[in-house]
Write a protein that holds these residues in place. Structure first.
Motif, PDB file in Angstrom:
ATOM      1  N   ARG A   1      40.163  41.034  43.790  1.00 27.35           N
ATOM      2  CA  ARG A   1      40.073  39.362  44.254  1.00 27.35           C
ATOM      3  C   ARG A   1      40.191  39.115  45.644  1.00 27.35           C
ATOM      4  O   ARG A   1      41.174  39.648  46.474  1.00 27.35           O
ATOM      5  CB  ARG A   1      41.112  38.822  43.664  1.00 27.35           C
ATOM      6  CG  ARG A   1      41.259  37.292  43.567  1.00 27.35           C
ATOM      7  CD  ARG A   1      42.531  36.354  43.158  1.00 27.35           C
ATOM      8  NE  ARG A   1      42.869  37.007  41.954  1.00 27.35           N
ATOM      9  CZ  ARG A   1      42.565  36.714  40.741  1.00 27.35           C
ATOM     10  NH1 ARG A   1      41.672  35.857  40.625  1.00 27.35           N
ATOM     11  NH2 ARG A   1      42.694  37.213  39.729  1.00 27.35           N
ATOM     12  N   GLY A   2      39.182  38.551  46.310  1.00 26.06           N
ATOM     13  CA  GLY A   2      39.301  38.046  47.810  1.00 26.06           C
ATOM     14  C   GLY A   2      38.919  39.369  48.424  1.00 26.06           C
ATOM     15  O   GLY A   2      39.178  38.958  50.011  1.00 26.06           O
TER      16      GLY A   2
ATOM     17  N   LYS B   1      33.684  45.564  39.764  1.00 28.94           N
ATOM     18  CA  LYS B   1      34.896  44.671  40.373  1.00 28.94           C
ATOM     19  C   LYS B   1      34.040  43.882  41.502  1.00 28.94           C
ATOM     20  O   LYS B   1      33.177  44.056  42.225  1.00 28.94           O
ATOM     21  CB  LYS B   1      35.531  45.792  41.453  1.00 28.94           C
ATOM     22  CG  LYS B   1      36.519  46.806  40.469  1.00 28.94           C
ATOM     23  CD  LYS B   1      37.253  47.698  41.753  1.00 28.94           C
ATOM     24  CE  LYS B   1      36.565  48.480  42.593  1.00 28.94           C
ATOM     25  NZ  LYS B   1      37.236  49.492  43.509  1.00 28.94           N
TER      26      LYS B   1
ATOM     27  N   ASN C   1      35.341  42.097  36.716  1.00 24.81           N
ATOM     28  CA  ASN C   1      36.872  41.793  36.829  1.00 24.81           C
ATOM     29  C   ASN C   1      37.355  41.990  38.308  1.00 24.81           C
ATOM     30  O   ASN C   1      36.507  42.153  39.225  1.00 24.81           O
ATOM     31  CB  ASN C   1      37.588  43.152  36.191  1.00 24.81           C
ATOM     32  CG  ASN C   1      37.657  44.434  37.024  1.00 24.81           C
ATOM     33  OD1 ASN C   1      38.174  44.459  38.135  1.00 24.81           O
ATOM     34  ND2 ASN C   1      36.938  45.406  36.609  1.00 24.81           N
ATOM     35  N   THR C   2      38.393  41.041  38.464  1.00 24.22           N
ATOM     36  CA  THR C   2      39.079  40.909  39.780  1.00 24.22           C
ATOM     37  C   THR C   2      40.341  41.766  39.972  1.00 24.22           C
ATOM     38  O   THR C   2      41.211  41.521  40.822  1.00 24.22           O
ATOM     39  CB  THR C   2      39.150  39.490  40.254  1.00 24.22           C
ATOM     40  OG1 THR C   2      40.147  38.923  38.977  1.00 24.22           O
ATOM     41  CG2 THR C   2      37.949  38.739  40.085  1.00 24.22           C
TER      42      THR C   2
ATOM     43  N   ASP D   1      41.176  33.932  35.034  1.00 22.33           N
ATOM     44  CA  ASP D   1      40.554  34.218  36.263  1.00 22.33           C
ATOM     45  C   ASP D   1      40.497  35.917  36.615  1.00 22.33           C
ATOM     46  O   ASP D   1      40.076  36.146  37.661  1.00 22.33           O
ATOM     47  CB  ASP D   1      40.896  33.418  37.434  1.00 22.33           C
ATOM     48  CG  ASP D   1      42.200  33.862  37.502  1.00 22.33           C
ATOM     49  OD1 ASP D   1      43.164  34.815  36.666  1.00 22.33           O
ATOM     50  OD2 ASP D   1      43.157  33.658  38.477  1.00 22.33           O
ATOM     51  N   GLN D   2      40.353  36.728  35.616  1.00 22.49           N
ATOM     52  CA  GLN D   2      40.732  38.014  35.774  1.00 22.49           C
ATOM     53  C   GLN D   2      39.307  38.987  35.328  1.00 22.49           C
ATOM     54  O   GLN D   2      39.005  40.045  35.894  1.00 22.49           O
ATOM     55  CB  GLN D   2      41.896  38.701  35.233  1.00 22.49           C
ATOM     56  CG  GLN D   2      43.224  38.175  35.660  1.00 22.49           C
ATOM     57  CD  GLN D   2      44.407  38.783  35.173  1.00 22.49           C
ATOM     58  OE1 GLN D   2      44.108  39.785  34.439  1.00 22.49           O
ATOM     59  NE2 GLN D   2      45.602  38.340  35.289  1.00 22.49           N
TER      60      GLN D   2
ATOM     61  N   ASP E   1      28.637  40.173  45.945  1.00 21.77           N
ATOM     62  CA  ASP E   1      29.715  41.040  46.294  1.00 21.77           C
ATOM     63  C   ASP E   1      29.187  42.527  47.004  1.00 21.77           C
ATOM     64  O   ASP E   1      29.974  43.233  47.306  1.00 21.77           O
ATOM     65  CB  ASP E   1      30.720  41.646  45.202  1.00 21.77           C
ATOM     66  CG  ASP E   1      31.305  40.336  44.719  1.00 21.77           C
ATOM     67  OD1 ASP E   1      32.239  40.057  45.557  1.00 21.77           O
ATOM     68  OD2 ASP E   1      31.362  39.762  43.772  1.00 21.77           O
TER      69      ASP E   1
ATOM     70  N   THR F   1      34.868  39.999  43.843  1.00 28.07           N
ATOM     71  CA  THR F   1      35.732  39.297  44.607  1.00 28.07           C
ATOM     72  C   THR F   1      36.044  37.842  43.951  1.00 28.07           C
ATOM     73  O   THR F   1      37.262  37.354  44.251  1.00 28.07           O
ATOM     74  CB  THR F   1      35.616  39.133  46.099  1.00 28.07           C
ATOM     75  OG1 THR F   1      34.304  38.434  46.323  1.00 28.07           O
ATOM     76  CG2 THR F   1      35.454  40.641  46.812  1.00 28.07           C
ATOM     77  N   ASP F   2      34.989  37.153  43.383  1.00 27.98           N
ATOM     78  CA  ASP F   2      35.214  35.926  42.974  1.00 27.98           C
ATOM     79  C   ASP F   2      34.502  35.582  41.388  1.00 27.98           C
ATOM     80  O   ASP F   2      33.383  35.771  41.472  1.00 27.98           O
ATOM     81  CB  ASP F   2      34.615  34.958  44.050  1.00 27.98           C
ATOM     82  CG  ASP F   2      34.513  33.423  43.740  1.00 27.98           C
ATOM     83  OD1 ASP F   2      34.530  33.196  42.382  1.00 27.98           O
ATOM     84  OD2 ASP F   2      34.701  32.818  44.417  1.00 27.98           O
ATOM     85  N   LEU F   3      35.237  35.863  40.515  1.00 24.50           N
ATOM     86  CA  LEU F   3      34.875  35.987  39.154  1.00 24.50           C
ATOM     87  C   LEU F   3      34.033  34.723  38.811  1.00 24.50           C
ATOM     88  O   LEU F   3      32.727  34.897  38.167  1.00 24.50           O
ATOM     89  CB  LEU F   3      35.902  35.815  38.189  1.00 24.50           C
ATOM     90  CG  LEU F   3      35.633  36.138  36.809  1.00 24.50           C
ATOM     91  CD1 LEU F   3      34.934  37.674  36.669  1.00 24.50           C
ATOM     92  CD2 LEU F   3      36.811  36.009  35.678  1.00 24.50           C
TER      93      LEU F   3
END
Length: 162
Positions: free
Chosen positions: A64-65, A17, A59-60, A42-43, A121, A19-21
């Motif tokens: 994500r974020g 996992k 993956n996000t 973007d996933q 990350d 946060t930013d792909l």
């Protein structure tokens, strides 16, 4: 009788996992040297070495974020990437350091040489190379005797620059 997996079983891939792909693809691609094999907008994205379908999934979907996972929580400690020889490990280490990524540690385990750091990350990463099994340290009774000794990082870097 306890179940046993076959001796030739290996870890096929990791899926992280992030946060930013785009940032993760750049790190695993440009810094570590894996090749992007497939991307889902973007996933999610998949990267590999040597033409395999994927060694790394990113993956996000749930991250994500988000910030990094807490250090003092259950989860992945680190993922380890096995390099075929000392020169390729040294070259990868040189790219990591040139990127400005600080090392968290480096060790000679007798059976292997390893460097440790984190991706953008906060996921722990180990890059290592195994010594030939005939050179592994053993106790007098033949059992494995791994160690945790300092690694000569400068010598590893020099071999990677050659």
């Amino acid at each position: 009788m306890p179940a046993k997996v076959p001796a030739d079983t290996s870890v096929g891939h990791i899926h992280l996992k992030v946060t930013d792909l785009d940032r993760a693809i750049a790190f695993y691609g440009d810094v570590l040297g894996f090749t992007l094999t497939q991307r889902y907008g973007d996933q999610a994205a998949f990267l590999s070495a040597g033409g395999y379908h994927h060694h790394i999934g990113l993956n996000t979907w749930h991250s994500r974020g988000a910030g990094p996972a807490p250090e003092r929580a259950a989860g992945l400690y680190h993922v380890a990437f096995l390099f075929p020889d000392r020169a390729s490990l040294g070259a990868a280490l040189n790219r990591v350091l040139a990127h400005g990524t600080p090392l968290d540690g480096a060790a000679d385990h007798g059976v292997s040489e390893a460097v440790y750091f984190s991706d953008p990350d906060g996921n722990g990463i180990e890059l290592y190379r195994d010594r030939p099994e005939a050179d592994w340290p053993r106790d007098p009774d033949g059992t494995l005797a791994m160690v945790n000794q300092p690694l000569d990082v400068d010598a590893l870097r020099a071999e990677g620059a050659a």
